[in-house]
Design a protein around this motif. Structure first.
Motif: not given
Length: 477
Positions: A173-183, A268-280
């Protein structure tokens, strides 16, 4: 001799521990030693394990370990779950034990503790730690430099077994739907949520893949312009494959990896699944990685991080527990030039039966013949740099074999011949099983070599060529 490897893999723990244990299994098997995987799992592992000797069982039981671990067995344990009592039983009952650890999870009993990680921070003294102990499957042992394409057109998503469905749904929902040009190629487990699977299959820019063997995984990675991955074992395979990636921390034992990646400026950033800022955080990091120059810069920072020899070092430490940082492995075609140069050293030719210099063309023909022949066991002495520092070769002749050894000048005088010969004899027992005695032909002038073979247990039996050449014999047990 037997090696038993205890680990787990499934929905609760993911498959990172299992995949690195498979790499250790293959290294043991390559040495001709009996080996068995003992795995606690809640899923079908056939696609991952293949035809390897594997027992699926709950091994977190002291009585079970007392039954299966014997005093002449070597053991490896790689677990998120096993208690110290279980480790204690394995350490006490086995001949030697290695414990793999990512987080200093417990205070381990006597044994060798290995921390395979990009970082050595907070690692207890006496442990084997750092990038040189990172474990890679055979398909990922060689560093490559793939072509970085201008545009991102193919993205691989692989996040392991832990929390997989919900995490993949969020990424879609966060990435794939927003980039239809990418497989987007998404790796899923064998028993995946059928409703979510149908939903994913209905999306035109998504292709699903079941868990695949290592060579197929490498192909998927190499065809990808970018990979979204859990920050576990897979990031090492991506680094040595030269593929840019966005890591997601999905478990506490991945924190050390994230810190190391940031310190090396790979993220450059720490993407963490349980973080409140995960989506951003995920969207920001994915967008940052789209330009070609950013992906190229990331892969350039991979240079020199990994050499693929972690399994060699770990198994050598398990079997021989040496402090000289030398180990034996079977010769490969890539060693040909270094073996040629060593064999032509004046001090090597001086004590050889044939003292004439060897021509390169003659060496090439001979070397390929020896590698292909089942009558030879050809071992390379090397260190963590993977340079050829010596060779030990056995040629089988009916029920005996003739040993030949030559070492680099770096090793002369360091008293390493005896332990190396002893280690090689252990490998002879596994590979040339019908050999009953070993013969060594040694120049009478080569005092150091005579002493080394005598310390191993060789006995001088005959004089050849007017006493210039001596025959030493070792009886195999």
């Amino acid at each position: 001799m037997k090696v038993m490897i205890f680990t787990e893999g499934g929905k609760r723990t993911g498959f990172g521990h299992l995949t690195r244990c498979i790499a250790l299994y293959d290294e043991v098997k390559r040495r001709g030693i009996e080996v068995e995987l003992i795995v606690q799992s809640d899923v079908d592992l056939r696609n991952l394990v293949g035809d390897r000797y594997c027992t699926i069982i709950n091994w977190y039981i002291v009585d079970y370990l007392y039954r299966v671990v014997q005093s002449d067995f070597y053991c490896i344990v790689d677990s998120y779950i096993a208690t110290r009592d279980l480790y204690q039983v394995i350490a006490q009952r086995s001949k030697s034990a290695i414990f793999l650890d990512d987080t200093n999870r417990i205070h381990y009993p006597d044994g060798i503790v290995v921390h395979p990680s990009l970082s050595t921070n907070d690692v207890p003294s006496g442990s084997l730690a750092g990038p040189k102990y990172i474990i890679l499957r055979d398909a990922f042992r060689e560093e490559v430099r793939p072509f970085i394409r201008q545009d991102v057109t193919n993205v691989l998503i692989t996040v392991g077994g832990t929390l997989q469905p919900s995490l993949i749904q969020s990424i879609v929902h966060l990435i794939c739907f927003k980039h239809p040009e990418i497989t987007f190629h998404i790796l899923i487990g064998d028993k995946y949520d059928p409703i979510l699977e149908r939903e994913l299959l209905s999306v035109s820019n998504i292709i699903l893949h079941r868990y695949v063997p290592s060579h197929e995984m490498k192909r998927l990675m190499s065809c990808s312009d970018l990979v979204i991955t859990a920050a576990g074992q897979t990031i090492y395979e991506l680094i040595i494959s030269g593929v840019p990636f966005v890591p997601i921390k999905i478990a506490e034992n991945q924190e050390r990896n994230m810190l190391a990646l940031r310190s090396r400026k790979l993220i450059s950033s720490n993407v963490t699944w349980e973080s409140s800022t995960f989506a951003q955080d995920l969207q920001t990091e994915f967008k940052r990685m789209l330009p070609m120059h950013i992906r190229t810069k990331q892969t350039m920072n991979y240079d020199g991080l990994l050499d693929g020899n972690g399994p060699l070092r770990i198994i050598d430490s398990l079997l021989y527990n040496k402090g000289n940082n030398l180990f034996l492995r079977k010769a490969t075609l890539q060693d040909s030039r270094q073996v040629f140069e060593l064999s032509n050293q004046k001090y090597v030719r001086k004590y050889s039966i044939n003292q004439k210099s060897i021509l390169w063309e003659t060496h090439q023909i001979w070397y390929k013949k020896v590698l292909l022949s089942k009558q030879y066991l050809f071992l390379i002495v090397t260190d963590y740099s993977n340079q050829v520092l010596g060779q030990i070769r056995y040629e089988r002749i009916t029920n005996h074999a003739v040993i030949s050894i030559s070492l680099s000048e770096r090793l002369i005088g360091k008293r390493v011949s005896q332990p190396l010969i002893q280690q090689s004899l252990m490998m002879v027992q596994q590979v040339l099983k019908d050999v009953r005695e070993i013969k060594a032909y040694i120049s009478n002038e080569n005092i150091a070599s005579k002493k080394a073979f005598e310390r191993v247990g060789f006995e001088m039996k005959a004089h050849e060529d007017d006493n210039k050449l001596l025959t030493y014999i070792y009886k195999m047990e």
